[in-house]
Design an enzyme around this catalytic site. Structure first.
Site, PDB file in Angstrom:
ATOM      1  N   CYS A 192      34.601  10.204   3.729  1.00  0.00           N
ATOM      2  CA  CYS A 192      33.723  11.331   3.541  1.00  0.00           C
ATOM      3  C   CYS A 192      32.761  11.526   4.834  1.00  0.00           C
ATOM      4  CB  CYS A 192      33.183  11.740   2.180  1.00  0.00           C
ATOM      5  SG  CYS A 192      31.784  12.558   1.877  1.00  0.00           S
ATOM      6  N   LYS A 203      -8.706   7.085  -1.641  1.00  0.00           N
ATOM      7  CA  LYS A 203      -7.616   6.491  -1.115  1.00  0.00           C
ATOM      8  C   LYS A 203      -6.853   7.804  -0.645  1.00  0.00           C
ATOM      9  CE  LYS A 203      -3.664   3.428  -1.970  1.00  0.00           C
ATOM     10  NZ  LYS A 203      -2.743   4.626  -1.530  1.00  0.00           N
ATOM     11  N   CYS A 225      33.640  15.990  -5.130  1.00  0.00           N
ATOM     12  CA  CYS A 225      32.594  15.679  -4.220  1.00  0.00           C
ATOM     13  C   CYS A 225      31.961  16.892  -3.525  1.00  0.00           C
ATOM     14  CB  CYS A 225      33.139  14.634  -2.941  1.00  0.00           C
ATOM     15  SG  CYS A 225      31.881  14.629  -1.653  1.00  0.00           S
ATOM     16  N   ASP A 284       2.881  17.944  45.619  1.00  0.00           N
ATOM     17  CA  ASP A 284       1.500  17.790  45.548  1.00  0.00           C
ATOM     18  C   ASP A 284       0.981  19.146  46.503  1.00  0.00           C
ATOM     19  OD1 ASP A 284       1.695  15.278  44.417  1.00  0.00           O
ATOM     20  OD2 ASP A 284       1.428  14.282  45.997  1.00  0.00           O
TER      21      ASP A 284
HETATM   22  S1  IVH Z   1      -7.593   0.064   3.961  1.00  0.00           S
HETATM   23  C1  IVH Z   1      -5.099  -4.147   4.887  1.00  0.00           C
HETATM   24  N1  IVH Z   1      -8.657   2.598   3.089  1.00  0.00           N
HETATM   25  O1  IVH Z   1      -3.236   3.214   1.516  1.00  0.00           O
HETATM   26  C2  IVH Z   1      -4.905  -2.714   4.301  1.00  0.00           C
HETATM   27  N2  IVH Z   1      -6.275   2.147   3.065  1.00  0.00           N
HETATM   28  O2  IVH Z   1      -1.445   1.506  -0.499  1.00  0.00           O
HETATM   29  C3  IVH Z   1      -6.132  -1.895   4.513  1.00  0.00           C
HETATM   30  N3  IVH Z   1      -5.006   4.076   2.436  1.00  0.00           N
HETATM   31  O3  IVH Z   1      -1.533   1.011   3.734  1.00  0.00           O
HETATM   32  C4  IVH Z   1      -5.991  -0.481   4.098  1.00  0.00           C
HETATM   33  N4  IVH Z   1      -6.484   5.534   2.204  1.00  0.00           N
HETATM   34  O4  IVH Z   1      -2.169   3.418   4.583  1.00  0.00           O
HETATM   35  C5  IVH Z   1      -7.539   1.518   3.370  1.00  0.00           C
HETATM   36  N5  IVH Z   1      -9.699   4.519   2.375  1.00  0.00           N
HETATM   37  C6  IVH Z   1      -8.372   3.694   2.613  1.00  0.00           C
HETATM   38  C7  IVH Z   1      -7.109   4.092   2.651  1.00  0.00           C
HETATM   39  C8  IVH Z   1      -5.890   3.380   2.763  1.00  0.00           C
HETATM   40  C9  IVH Z   1      -5.574   5.239   2.106  1.00  0.00           C
HETATM   41  C10 IVH Z   1      -3.533   3.396   2.488  1.00  0.00           C
HETATM   42  C11 IVH Z   1      -3.183   2.919   3.862  1.00  0.00           C
HETATM   43  C12 IVH Z   1      -2.722   1.528   2.954  1.00  0.00           C
HETATM   44  C13 IVH Z   1      -2.198   2.041   1.711  1.00  0.00           C
HETATM   45  C14 IVH Z   1      -1.896   0.847   0.645  1.00  0.00           C
END
Ligand code: IVH
Length: 700
Positions: free
Chosen positions: A452, A133, A429, A47
């Protein structure tokens, strides 16, 4: 006072020198303390030094460097990434590929709502929110009183990896949410959770790969892999360099749902609070509007600097989501619209055979570089020999390749071939050079050497893994390192892990005093594991968890087990659940000379005895689960599925995957869905986790 050297350059005053020295010294003390648990100086001295540095830096602000201990909280380098349970399980989404899928999805939840007397069409607008998504890694970030406390990856949905220090290195994450610190208005959000996706932007991906190539290191195949590899780093500084991004899309805790009422309002809060989220989202009132929003997102796909693999359609109002509920795997109130896979053509240049941890050789196609979705692809799996023959593939073929979202690219077919250069099977292998074999009853080609190095890594991982000795912190990377450093060269030496010296452990990557101490503690703890787990750990073909338990009940310890002889074949076959084939496998395994040595070594570490099993079976005879068939469904915040399964079995019951009229009890967790409905219809006893634990306790 400034001093100048002979050549006119400035030389350091005593104070400046002292500042630099203090910065260096304090950092070293912090490193020792956080990483090796060693206090090189007393707290008082530390400190005092820190205060001295702070005071001097105030006088000489030009000496304040960004990595001075006064400017930067020390981020310890972890040695093992810790596991942490999610407050609410992280489930995934169901998929829709066509308009019909989407209409069917709506029909399903509208029916559920109707049962509860809710007319979806009467609901206030908007009914749906549609957003991209993201193709990345799911992440949960928890805040207490507005202060960020931890970040955990999705993992198996029940528990994930604690990557708190790494997420702090991502510039999009918020260390504090100021609104939530306004006690009155947000008192209900004391614990607040954000869920989102960590991605690597396409532009960053190209730059990272270019640098890796310059450094002659292995490049990442997709931005998603790059994001995963950059997040799961023991050293958070590497995560920092990789420049990741986050998009948040959910607040899963019920308190947040009550607070915000709708997802649209949650997104408005994100906007106000500066929480990173998708700027493109669409409020829709019918599936027609949803479909056009999906089209808009799809049209924008190439323009985004991050990968998306579809759109997510979500019911806006949380009260409705609650009624609609979830199946064991995904919510019924949301669905992922998956974009069709992108197809391109390229050339199959070569085939490499890779050895897996079970000894199976898998062919991997080397392709001429081709871009799919802004991502460079040059590898695809060919699965096995049958697959190659079925597709009639030759080296030099022009092939049709498909990549759909997070799936590894696959070759659909050959579209032009001169059939001159067949794909040859390797005689040896590629890892250890032993001859390869192909059993008549299987498609796979295998390495014939059971020691292996690649196979050994897999066997060791199984032995120390969750379902066998369950040694905490003993993951795949450590197993790989042990084999690569030749600390173990044959499976029959695996008991050696209990007698490695400190200097042997020090050979493992990132292993320092603290991690070695933790490992020794975990090893010690594992010595109390029941005998069946050791038998399971031997990896005898056909001997899974159930057979291991049966075998453990029939032998009093490892030495007795090791004396199984050919004459015992009949006895073994008479044991319930053990057929001729398994009996034969067990005897062959046990009788091998080096396995006999292994048993001796393990016996001296474990002093195996089967009383745990006997005690277990006697105690459970009267238990309320004795001979009962249990189905587990829904989410449990305090237990993993495996833990619950073990609890059931420990109490004499067995777990089934689906509900039928033979089911005795349904253990229903949060958001239990169709299985619960079916159990209700069949009049099966349904208990929640608290009742279940009470019943078990009451029997003791
Ligand atoms: S909502 C209860 N919104 O996609 C689940 N998920 O394939 C609510 N993901 O596990 C998820 N973009 O990791 C949500 N705009 C979005 C998303 C999203 C990607 C992912 C998420 C989910 C997975 C499912």
């Amino acid at each position: 006072m400034k001093l100048f050297s002979d050549d006119g350059g400035e030389i350091e005053s005593g104070e400046r020198k002292r500042i630099r020295l203090l910065q260096k010294e304090i950092k070293e003390y912090q490193k020792e303390y956080y990483e090796n648990n060693i206090s090189k100086v007393s707290d008082e001295v530390f400190d005092a030094l820190f205060l001295e540095l702070k005071t001097l830096e105030k006088q000489y602000p030009e000496c304040v460097v960004s990595d001075s201990p006064t400017q930067k909280i020390y981020t310890p380098q972890q040695t093992v990434i810790q596991k942490t349970k999610h407050i609410v399980p992280m489930i995934s989404l169901g998929n829709a590929f066509t308009d019909t899928d989407l209409f069917d999805w709506e029909d399903r939840f509208v029916k559920i709502l109707e049962k509860e007397g809710v007319v979806f069409l009467d609901e206030e607008a908007p009914r749906y929110i549609v957003e991209p998504k993201f193709d990345g890694l799911g992440i949960s970030c928890v805040y207490e009183k507005g202060k960020f406390v931890r970040a955990v990856t999705r993992g198996d949905g029940e528990e994930g990896e604690n990557v708190t220090e790494n997420v702090k290195m991502i510039s999009d994450y918020s260390s504090s949410l100021s609104s939530l610190q306004a006690v009155d208005k947000y008192a209900d959000l004391e614990t607040f959770e954000l869920r989102g996706e960590i991605v690597m932007r396409k532009s960053v991906f190209s730059a990272v790969n270019a640098q890796l190539e310059l450094d002659k290191k292995k490049v990442f195949s997709t931005p998603r892999n790059a994001a995963a590899g950059s997040l799961r780093q023991l050293n958070p500084e590497i995560t920092k360099e990789r420049n990741l991004s986050i998009f948040f899309y959910e607040t899963p805790l019920p308190s947040s749902h009550l607070h915000f009422g709708t997802y649209e309002k949650t997104l408005k809060f994100f906007e106000k609070e500066g929480i990173s989220h998708s700027k493109e989202y669409y409020a829709c009132n019918s599936l027609q509007e949803v479909l056009s929003a999906i089209q808009t997102i799809s049209d924008m796909r190439d323009g985004f600097d991050f990968d998306i693999d579809g759109a997510v359609v979500k019911v806006n109002r949380y009260a409705l989501r609650n009624i609609i509920g979830a199946t064991g795997h995904h919510p019924r109130w949301a669905i992922a619209w998956k974009f069709p896979a992108v197809q391109v053509t390229t050339i199959l240049e070569a085939v490499e055979w890779q050895v897996g941890r079970t000894g199976v050789l898998t062919p991997v196609a080397h392709l001429k570089d081709v871009m799919i979705d802004g991502v460079k692809v040059n590898r695809a799996t060919l699965h096995n020999l049958d697959y190659i023959q079925e597709k009639d593939l030759y080296i030099g073929d022009t092939v049709l390749l498909e990549r759909s979202g997070d799936v590894i690219p696959k070759i659909l077919k050959s579209i032009a071939s001169d059939k001159k250069n067949p794909i040859s099977l390797p005689d040896v292998c590629p890892v250890c050079g032993s001859v390869t074999i192909k059993n008549t009853d299987e498609v796979a080609l295998r390495c014939s050497n059971e020691d292996c190095p690649q196979v050994l890594k897999g066997k060791l991982e199984h032995f120390v893994g969750k379902k066998c000795l369950n040694i905490k912190g003993f993951g795949a990377e450590i197993c790989d390192d042990i084999v690569e450093k030749k600390l173990i060269t044959r499976f029959s030496e695996c008991a050696k892990i209990y007698s490695f010296s400190v200097s042997e452990w020090e050979q493992i990557k990132n292993f320092k005093k603290k991690s070695i101490d933790n490992m020794l503690l975990a090893l010690e703890k594992s010595k109390k594991q029941p005998f069946w787990r050791l038998i399971h750990g031997m990896g005898i073909a056909g001997v899974g968890e159930k057979t291991s338990k049966t075998l453990a009940k029939s032998y009093s310890n490892f030495l007795e087990f090791s004396h199984i002889s050919n004459r015992s074949l009949e006895n073994l076959k008479n044991i319930e659940d053990i057929g001729e084939k398994i009996a034969h496998e067990v005897i062959t395994f046990v009788q091998k000379e080096d396995h006999q040595e292994l048993f001796l070594a393990l016996e001296s570490v474990f002093h195996t005895r089967n009383f745990e099993n006997t005690a277990e079976s006697d105690a459970v005879k009267e238990g309320f689960l004795y001979e009962k068939k249990i189905v587990i469904t829904g989410g449990f915040s305090q237990f993993t599925r495996n833990e619950l399964k073990e609890l059931v079995e420990k109490n004499g019951g067995s777990c089934m995957s689906s509900v039928s009229k033979n089911t005795d009890i349904l253990l229903a967790g949060e958001k239990a869905g169709s299985k619960k409905v079916k159990a209700e219809e069949l009049g099966i006893k349904i208990v929640d986790i608290d009742a279940f634990l009470l019943l078990i306790e009451a029997e003791k």
